[in-house]
Design a protein around this motif. Sequence first.
Motif, PDB file in Angstrom:
ATOM      1  N   VAL A  67       1.061   5.489  -2.055  1.00 28.41           N
ATOM      2  CA  VAL A  67       1.511   6.721  -1.402  1.00 28.41           C
ATOM      3  C   VAL A  67       2.723   7.313  -2.126  1.00 28.41           C
ATOM      4  CG1 VAL A  67       2.333   7.744   0.745  1.00 28.41           C
ATOM      5  CG2 VAL A  67       0.620   5.935   0.810  1.00 28.41           C
ATOM      6  N   PRO A 115      11.772   5.713   1.621  1.00 31.23           N
ATOM      7  CA  PRO A 115      10.946   6.502   2.563  1.00 31.23           C
ATOM      8  C   PRO A 115      11.801   7.348   3.489  1.00 31.23           C
ATOM      9  CG  PRO A 115      10.303   4.198   2.607  1.00 31.23           C
ATOM     10  CD  PRO A 115      11.561   4.286   1.811  1.00 31.23           C
ATOM     11  N   PHE A 139       0.823  -1.202   0.000  1.00 34.44           N
ATOM     12  CA  PHE A 139       0.000   0.000   0.000  1.00 34.44           C
ATOM     13  C   PHE A 139       0.862   1.258   0.000  1.00 34.44           C
ATOM     14  CE2 PHE A 139      -1.796   3.446   2.479  1.00 34.44           C
ATOM     15  CZ  PHE A 139      -2.976   3.674   1.824  1.00 34.44           C
ATOM     16  N   PHE A 140       1.875   1.266   0.836  1.00 37.48           N
ATOM     17  CA  PHE A 140       2.699   2.464   0.977  1.00 37.48           C
ATOM     18  C   PHE A 140       3.467   2.748  -0.314  1.00 37.48           C
ATOM     19  CE2 PHE A 140       6.450   4.644   3.066  1.00 37.48           C
ATOM     20  CZ  PHE A 140       5.760   5.828   3.264  1.00 37.48           C
ATOM     21  N   PHE A 181       2.128   8.071   7.276  1.00 43.44           N
ATOM     22  CA  PHE A 181       1.036   7.820   6.332  1.00 43.44           C
ATOM     23  C   PHE A 181       0.231   6.636   6.847  1.00 43.44           C
ATOM     24  CE2 PHE A 181       4.360   9.944   4.077  1.00 43.44           C
ATOM     25  CZ  PHE A 181       3.711  10.821   3.235  1.00 43.44           C
ATOM     26  N   LEU A 182      -1.074   6.728   6.715  1.00 41.89           N
ATOM     27  CA  LEU A 182      -1.931   5.691   7.287  1.00 41.89           C
ATOM     28  C   LEU A 182      -2.536   4.830   6.193  1.00 41.89           C
ATOM     29  CD1 LEU A 182      -3.757   7.628  10.133  1.00 41.89           C
ATOM     30  CD2 LEU A 182      -1.780   6.151  10.280  1.00 41.89           C
ATOM     31  N   GLU A 183      -2.480   3.527   6.450  1.00 42.59           N
ATOM     32  CA  GLU A 183      -3.068   2.564   5.533  1.00 42.59           C
ATOM     33  C   GLU A 183      -4.237   1.874   6.223  1.00 42.59           C
ATOM     34  OE1 GLU A 183      -0.442  -0.595   4.599  1.00 42.59           O
ATOM     35  OE2 GLU A 183      -1.951  -1.751   3.520  1.00 42.59           O
ATOM     36  N   PRO A 184      -5.444   1.950   5.673  1.00 40.17           N
ATOM     37  CA  PRO A 184      -6.577   1.245   6.296  1.00 40.17           C
ATOM     38  C   PRO A 184      -6.480  -0.252   6.030  1.00 40.17           C
ATOM     39  CG  PRO A 184      -7.290   2.382   4.320  1.00 40.17           C
ATOM     40  CD  PRO A 184      -5.851   2.730   4.501  1.00 40.17           C
ATOM     41  N   HIS A 209       2.956   4.055   8.076  1.00 35.03           N
ATOM     42  CA  HIS A 209       4.165   4.057   7.252  1.00 35.03           C
ATOM     43  C   HIS A 209       4.826   5.414   7.435  1.00 35.03           C
ATOM     44  CE1 HIS A 209       2.882   0.411   5.140  1.00 35.03           C
ATOM     45  NE2 HIS A 209       1.680   0.954   5.111  1.00 35.03           N
ATOM     46  N   LYS A 210       6.138   5.413   7.555  1.00 30.10           N
ATOM     47  CA  LYS A 210       6.842   6.665   7.782  1.00 30.10           C
ATOM     48  C   LYS A 210       7.675   7.025   6.557  1.00 30.10           C
ATOM     49  CE  LYS A 210       6.983   6.345  12.767  1.00 30.10           C
ATOM     50  NZ  LYS A 210       7.776   6.209  13.964  1.00 30.10           N
ATOM     51  N   ALA A 211       7.702   8.307   6.234  1.00 29.14           N
ATOM     52  CA  ALA A 211       8.526   8.770   5.114  1.00 29.14           C
ATOM     53  C   ALA A 211       9.083  10.148   5.439  1.00 29.14           C
ATOM     54  CB  ALA A 211       7.684   8.836   3.843  1.00 29.14           C
ATOM     55  N   PRO A 244      -7.069   7.308   1.817  1.00 28.76           N
ATOM     56  CA  PRO A 244      -5.960   6.498   2.341  1.00 28.76           C
ATOM     57  C   PRO A 244      -4.601   7.057   1.921  1.00 28.76           C
ATOM     58  CG  PRO A 244      -6.958   5.430   0.451  1.00 28.76           C
ATOM     59  CD  PRO A 244      -7.782   6.636   0.722  1.00 28.76           C
ATOM     60  N   GLY A 245      -3.592   6.753   2.719  1.00 30.52           N
ATOM     61  CA  GLY A 245      -2.225   7.085   2.367  1.00 30.52           C
ATOM     62  C   GLY A 245      -1.872   8.540   2.489  1.00 30.52           C
ATOM     63  N   LYS A 246      -2.593   9.275   3.301  1.00 33.76           N
ATOM     64  CA  LYS A 246      -2.273  10.685   3.509  1.00 33.76           C
ATOM     65  C   LYS A 246      -1.500  10.836   4.819  1.00 33.76           C
ATOM     66  CE  LYS A 246      -4.794  11.946  -0.012  1.00 33.76           C
ATOM     67  NZ  LYS A 246      -4.116  12.033  -1.276  1.00 33.76           N
TER      68      LYS A 246
END
Lengths: 122, 563
Positions: A10, A82, A5-6, B543-546, B530-532, B496-498
């Motif tokens: 993203v 990332p 997903f990431f 960032f958040l993933e449902p 998730h971290k970026a 998602p993913g914001k």
Amino acid sequence: MSQGFFHGHVLVPSLERVCLSRGADVRREHPVRVDGHIRFVDLYIRYRGWRIACEVENCANRVRHDIAKASALQATLLIVTPDGTTARAIRRKMRTLKKPKELQIWILSYCPALQRLGEIMI
Amino acid sequence: MKSQTHNNHSPLLADMVYGVKHGLFEDDLGRSLHQVWSLGVSDELIDGMIKARVRSCQVQEAFGHVPPFQKSHLDNGEVVWGKGLWNEVIRQPAQDLCSGMGVFSGTGGGKSNLLSFIAPQIAARGANVWLAEMYKTQLRQLRPVFQRLGKDLVVLRADGWKYNPLYAECRDPHVHLLMVVDLLDRILDLPLRARSILLQGCHELYRKFGVWDGKSKTFPCLFDLFEWVRSTPGLNPQSRDAILDRLGALLASRAGRCMAYRVGWNPVDLQRFSVIFEMRDVSEQIKQLLLETCLYSIFQYEYQRGVVNAPLSLFIAFEDSQRFLSSNQQTKGEITPIAELAAVERGSGKALCILGQTTHGISRPLMANLTTKIMGRLGTHEDYQTLGADMGMDAAQIVWAMKNLKAGTFIGQTSIGNWREPFVFRVPHLNIPVTVDDQAAAESLKALDGLPTERASEFDHWEMRPIVEVREVPASGVPPLSEVELRYLKSVVQNPGKPSGLYARLVGISGKRAVEIRTQFVASGYLREHKAATGKRGRHSIFLEPLPPALEAVAKLNGGGLP
């Protein structure tokens, strides 16, 4: 092809949006033949004279394939991670690999990668 | 005639008064001397005989051989206390016991022996006895004695009850409900608003079961009340938690399971039996809940059917009840339940007897309603002084009590009747053989099998769930999430993913609250982080993933459709 997903929702889309907004020709999951096998590049960016094969990586496992794909496309390899930790890990891995001398490789974390693309696409 | 004669012989008058008080003129010659003196006959011979008797007794008293107590005048009644100092048999009418009795003696002082001595006498008269043993299992040995009297004595352990405190058959449910809620409030020591919630819950449950309409044969139990409090939204959180914690702990205990009955034993029916309540191995709260609701129910029933000044029908004794009585002490300035019971028991024909090691911790309102007081060998000066003063003993009598009371010897005083002096008596030691074991005690319960009961079988596997468990990911059904949490989840699913900061702005909550919600969702498997590095410096963006549970929850929130 299967992406997390990431990775797929993203990082890649955000890079794509930036490039498109600057007027670049961007193709997602661009096919490339490597040693008789079809592989895919996350983003294949063409802007004026630039050809950039952009790969988003969360770890250093697939770096070997990234080099092969970029070499086949005769493009600059941009590996986006990332964070800086992953970028450093990939640089370490890269030092252990054989790579074509003419291949230009950028290994950058997310923010510097955006900055680098911004510098190219003025 | 006496006064005219005795005014001239005041020393002799004092001797006569002393002799009468000490029972020196009870034999044939003594009665003759008393009569002659009363008629005014006084010569040297008569005076000498009177003085000889009195001087002899005074010398013995001076050396401490004669207790400074009068001979008992209690010689009429069905209950024999024992023998006095002059070997006279001390009796008291059983009806007098309805005014309350307190026995205070240190351990080994003979309290249990005294209770074992008088309980069969009361049973033989036709009344039933309820003996509550808080720690020991000694009184069960009276069962063969009762059988010889033609009466059955049931031995009931705390975990053998079939009881429902909310069961109000034969009684006004309004009054019964107030009593039960009041007792629960006191026993569980609940905050102020919790009492209102309990009352509200009981009202609602009575309505649901049709109790108010008088149509119901079954009643809600305390487990129903617990579930009502747990499942009703909008209750004051602090009060709700207090009720769930304390009532839940009560019901989760082994003895608490005995209250899972829609129809339990009716205390009104139970008073037809002589019962020993063995309350060891259970908490003080359980003891109070079982015994006090039972007693209150009986008194309520008796007064509702208009009983006034009834003959003795039930003798209730609390053996080793020091902690039971002391734990009733409230800090709210209220009268204690037992003191309240002691105040109203007389008219209903119920006799209340408490046995304790000390008067310390016994409330004054309770002492005031114990008309018959009995003092045994005590351990502290304070007890002797306090109880002695309550019993009308003078200083010499208190000193004698401190130095001479032995196991089985008691000083009694009753405030019923014309004669109210303290008196000394000895209770014969009873050697009751040990024949009743646990099996025999369990068999005695068969006598209660005929009483109607209905178990609430849905609570057979009931467990008290901690409140924190609602955070777990539910296997099915709508997740128990608050409105804000649902909004947050919905915004993540829709976008998602914001970066995580965006969702706080979308939902309209503070960053701190958003972090709490996010952490909770990540821990419970709804979201993944998730971290970026989106900036040159500073912390990485999250960032958040449902995840599937989040998609499912939001889909159900939208009526089964896609988010």
